[in-house]
Design an enzyme around this catalytic site. Structure first.
Site, mmCIF file in Angstrom:
data_model
loop_
_atom_site.group_PDB
_atom_site.id
_atom_site.type_symbol
_atom_site.label_atom_id
_atom_site.label_comp_id
_atom_site.label_asym_id
_atom_site.label_seq_id
_atom_site.Cartn_x
_atom_site.Cartn_y
_atom_site.Cartn_z
ATOM 1 N N GLY A 45 -0.182 -2.242 9.373
ATOM 2 C CA GLY A 45 1.159 -1.963 9.755
ATOM 3 C C GLY A 45 1.021 -1.469 11.292
ATOM 4 O O GLY A 45 -0.104 -1.255 11.730
ATOM 5 N N GLY A 69 -1.549 -3.201 5.453
ATOM 6 C CA GLY A 69 -0.225 -4.008 5.132
ATOM 7 C C GLY A 69 -0.395 -5.501 4.997
ATOM 8 O O GLY A 69 0.449 -6.092 4.525
ATOM 9 N N GLU A 109 -7.095 3.405 5.060
ATOM 10 C CA GLU A 109 -6.176 4.313 5.681
ATOM 11 C C GLU A 109 -6.774 5.669 5.639
ATOM 12 O O GLU A 109 -6.279 6.579 6.412
ATOM 13 C CB GLU A 109 -5.074 4.129 4.373
ATOM 14 C CG GLU A 109 -3.937 3.106 4.926
ATOM 15 C CD GLU A 109 -4.307 1.791 4.069
ATOM 16 O OE1 GLU A 109 -5.451 1.704 3.469
ATOM 17 O OE2 GLU A 109 -3.754 0.736 4.350
ATOM 18 N N ASP A 113 -1.415 2.304 0.616
ATOM 19 C CA ASP A 113 0.003 2.247 0.274
ATOM 20 C C ASP A 113 0.329 0.615 -0.127
ATOM 21 O O ASP A 113 -0.294 0.081 -0.699
ATOM 22 C CB ASP A 113 0.983 2.751 1.433
ATOM 23 C CG ASP A 113 0.648 2.110 2.490
ATOM 24 O OD1 ASP A 113 -0.320 1.424 2.799
ATOM 25 O OD2 ASP A 113 1.509 2.328 3.640
HETATM 26 C C1 QUE Z 1 -6.737 2.169 9.204
HETATM 27 C C2 QUE Z 1 -5.420 1.510 9.118
HETATM 28 C C3 QUE Z 1 -5.336 0.536 10.150
HETATM 29 C C4 QUE Z 1 -6.168 0.312 11.076
HETATM 30 C C5 QUE Z 1 -7.347 0.860 10.797
HETATM 31 C C6 QUE Z 1 -7.568 1.924 10.046
HETATM 32 C C7 QUE Z 1 -3.899 -0.147 10.324
HETATM 33 C C8 QUE Z 1 -3.713 -1.184 11.340
HETATM 34 C C9 QUE Z 1 -4.884 -1.330 12.153
HETATM 35 C C10 QUE Z 1 -4.807 -2.235 13.424
HETATM 36 C C11 QUE Z 1 -5.955 -2.809 14.052
HETATM 37 C C12 QUE Z 1 -5.802 -3.442 14.999
HETATM 38 C C13 QUE Z 1 -4.594 -3.742 15.711
HETATM 39 C C14 QUE Z 1 -3.543 -3.059 15.147
HETATM 40 C C15 QUE Z 1 -3.467 -2.169 14.073
HETATM 41 O O1 QUE Z 1 -6.086 -0.820 11.982
HETATM 42 O O2 QUE Z 1 -3.001 0.104 9.656
HETATM 43 O O3 QUE Z 1 -2.429 -3.110 16.015
HETATM 44 O O4 QUE Z 1 -4.688 -4.656 16.668
HETATM 45 O O5 QUE Z 1 -2.550 -1.477 11.649
HETATM 46 O O6 QUE Z 1 -8.785 2.436 10.019
HETATM 47 O O7 QUE Z 1 -4.584 1.587 8.403
#
Ligand code: QUE
Length: 335
Positions: free
Chosen positions: A68, A117, A140, A148
């Site tokens: 997300g 997500g 998470e 979640d």
């Molecule tokens: C835990 C998470 C997320 C995560 C890394 C975690 C998460 C998430 C992203 C993510 C990674 C790269 C991106 C971005 C988001 O990483 O929910 O926009 O370019 O979205 O350890 O929950």
């Protein structure tokens, strides 16, 4: 001025509904615009008798969906917009529920990173197809959130024959599974090599029959997950954090030491929240699990660990979160 490309591209081809998550620079992480566009496509296609199946993919060749838009959620928390935080999770979880209730095949082609997500928009559907480039995880606890998007329902039910050890391991450590391992674990349903995806996609669009998947899928032999089952049962089959830590200490292996290192690095508060969430989720239906998760987001995102975890992992990327209470508080639990 160029027009902004839509972050979700929804098209119809014959009896197939095609959904392309299109924020490749953010690894297709779900923002509110994508979530609302998914909800709109589902609402329209649910009532469309001519629609035979839905195909969900990620743009850019690297990711299905990395999670997300938690950087934005952190911003909303820090700038005092709890309604925005609430709206984000409420609408995301409503999409997860709508996918679970979707009356026809919901087929995800997972050919890259799929976390958080991304798991939520695939795991509740009928087909989760992974390639050798797929990487699935629920990471998470590293950002002081908790598993979640309905995974409090899914993880305690993974077919492990070991009292929830597999789901607890995935949830607490954020362990990353390669494509075949995700099939072994029960998060994915089919393994299809990347080179066969174009033909599979064409067959699904032209034939409109999800049974075509079986023709392209390869059987997954027992691998790392099968090999880990006994130790997962011994260590993560335990129901309390002190018991899990003690069991890992008792193993005395390199693998166990790695798991201990991970558990000492993630948010201690998240570990406690996650264990209790999975315990409760094991006895609840998906709707109740999503409600429980939504209620938890209100408190958990206000805890200082959440903003700090997202900062350390995704904003500053120093990978050095300062948890409160700190990780040493864990020492009180270790016998
Ligand atoms: C835990 C998470 C997320 C995560 C890394 C975690 C998460 C998430 C992203 C993510 C990674 C790269 C991106 C971005 C988001 O990483 O929910 O926009 O370019 O979205 O350890 O929950």
């Amino acid at each position: 001025m160029t027009e902004a490309e839509p972050s979700l591209i929804a098209t119809r081809q014959g009896g197939a509904g095609l959904l392309l998550m299109n924020r490749p620079r953010a690894l297709n992480a779900l923002d509110l615009g994508m979530i609302d566009a998914l909800a709109a496509a589902i609402a329209a296609w649910r009532e469309d008798a001519a629609l035979r199946l839905v195909l969900l993919e990620g743009a850019g060749g690297r990711a299905f969906c990395a999670g997300g838009d938690v950087r934005r959620v952190r911003q909303d928390v820090l700038e005092g917009r709890p309604e925005a935080v609430e709206a984000f999770f409420a609408r995301e979880y409503a999409v997860n529920a709508a996918i679970a209730a979707f009356p026809r095949p919901w087929i995800s082609l997972i050919d890259g990173v799929c976390m958080g997500g991304g798991i939520g928009v695939s795991v509740h559907g009928s087909h989760r197809i992974v390639t050798e480039h797929a990487m699935l995880a629920m990471p998470e606890t590293a950002i002081a959130l908790f598993p979640d998007v309905g995974t409090s329902h899914v993880l305690p039910r993974l077919p492990d024959g070991l009292g929830g050890g597999l789901g607890r391991w995935l949830a607490l450590t954020g362990a990353r599974l390669h494509g075949a391992e995700a099939v072994e674990a029960g998060l994915a349903t089919h393994f299809v090599p990347r080179e066969r995806l174009p033909a599979l996609r064409a067959a699904l669009i032209e034939g409109g029959d999800a049974a075509a998947v079986a023709h392209y899928a390869e059987p997954v032999p027992e691998g790392r997950i099968a090999a880990l089952r006994p130790v997962l049962a011994r260590c993560f089959g335990q129901e309390s954090l002190p018991a899990i830590l003690a069991a890992l200490e008792a193993e005395g292996t390199e693998w166990a030491a790695e798991q201990l290192a991970i558990l000492r690095r993630v948010s201690p508060t998240s570990l406690a929240v996650t264990l209790e969430l999975l315990r409760r989720g094991a006895a609840l239906n998906l709707t109740a699990c999503l409600e429980m998760e939504l209620a938890l987001t209100r408190r958990v995102t206000q805890h200082p660990d959440f903003a700090e975890g997202v900062r350390a992992v995704l904003v500053d990327k120093d990978q050095t979160p300062r948890w409160s209470p700190p990780a040493d508080a864990m020492a009180f639990f270790t016998p």
